[in-house]
Design an enzyme around this catalytic site. Structure first.
Site: not given
Ligand code: PEP
Length: 252
Positions: A11-13, A101, A169, A175, A213, A234-235
């Site tokens: 997920n690039w956000k 999300h 999640e 994050g 994360s 995500g990140g």
């Molecule tokens: C997400 O945005 O769905 C996510 C899991 O982000 P991150 O991996 O950065 O915690």
């Protein structure tokens, strides 16, 4: 239920410009060369709306699938400035959409999410349906109550849940660098799968991935949870190296 295909979903956000396609090309090259494992997993990347058309064309006949990060809760066309309907996403050749999300739940209630899911399914999109408790709810030991409510208010009994990948999640984990222990995650994953299976009278196991994360280290730790069907990342999905390292470590 461990032997099904695993999902590594990025997920690039709010990240990416047209030249960021090089990240996807690197990931795709890795996938193609990973002959030992690549039949066991799928890669899906969710760039922002601005890149959906370009990426869906570029990766049409490739091994990476493209997902939208969201959709609007109205279908077809309409006077909804700045929004994109499930119909418009489907017409780009996109097959997946993330719905619910936590970063969007800040302004989207369960009713809106229910509508999005309904319209996305109507347009034959597959859904990555995010659910998760926040820090306060966890502290108050309301995790299961919250998760049950999110699931039941989002879905109708007659949906084909083979078109839905549940993404557990925990909001406190997104994050933050914080993740549940393997023991806690296993407990929640097993609870969720059992609950969904019973409530929707499924004769198969629903797909359920974890997000929050995820990195190369904890991906290996979570690999021991056989009930888990993969990760929403995500990140770490913004760097081909970090994303590939997660997959490499998972299968090490
Ligand atoms: C997400 O945005 O769905 C996510 C899991 O982000 P991150 O991996 O950065 O915690």
């Amino acid at each position: 239920m461990a032997n099904g295909v695993k999902y590594f979903i990025g997920n690039w956000k709010m990240f990416g410009i047209p030249s960021s396609n090089k990240i996807l090309y690197r990931i795709e090259r890795f996938f193609v060369n990973d002959k030992k494992h690549n039949k066991k997993y799928k890669i899906i990347i969710a760039p922002p709306f601005t890149l959906l058309y370009d990426f869906s064309k570029r990766f049409k006949n490739k091994k990476i699938q493209i997902s939208s990060q969201n959709c609007y809760e109205k279908d077809n066309y309409g006077a909804f400035t700045g929004n994109v309907s499930p119909f418009m996403i489907k017409k780009l050749g996109i097959r997946y959409v993330i719905i619910g999300h936590s970063e969007n739940r800040i302004i989207e209630n369960n009713k809106i999410i229910q509508e999005k899911i309904k319209l996305a399914l109507k347009n034959k999109l597959k859904i990555i349906f995010c659910i998760g408790e926040n820090k306060k709810q966890k502290k108050q030991k309301k995790t299961f109550i919250v998760l049950k409510k999110q699931i039941l208010s989002g879905l109708s009994k007659n949906y084909n849940l083979k078109n839905i990948i549940f993404a557990y999640e925990p909001v406190w984990s997104i994050g933050t660098g914080l993740t549940p222990s393997v023991k806690l995650l296993k407990k929640n994953v097993v609870f969720l799968k059992k609950f969904i299976k019973q409530k929707f009278r499924l004769n198969y196991n629903p797909k359920l991935i974890y997000g929050g994360s995820v990195d190369k280290k904890n991906a290996k730790d979570f690999e021991t949870i056989k009930e888990l069907d993969g990760f929403l990342i995500g990140g770490a999905s913004k760097s081909s190296k970090n994303f590939i390292d997660i997959i490499k470590n998972f299968y090490k």
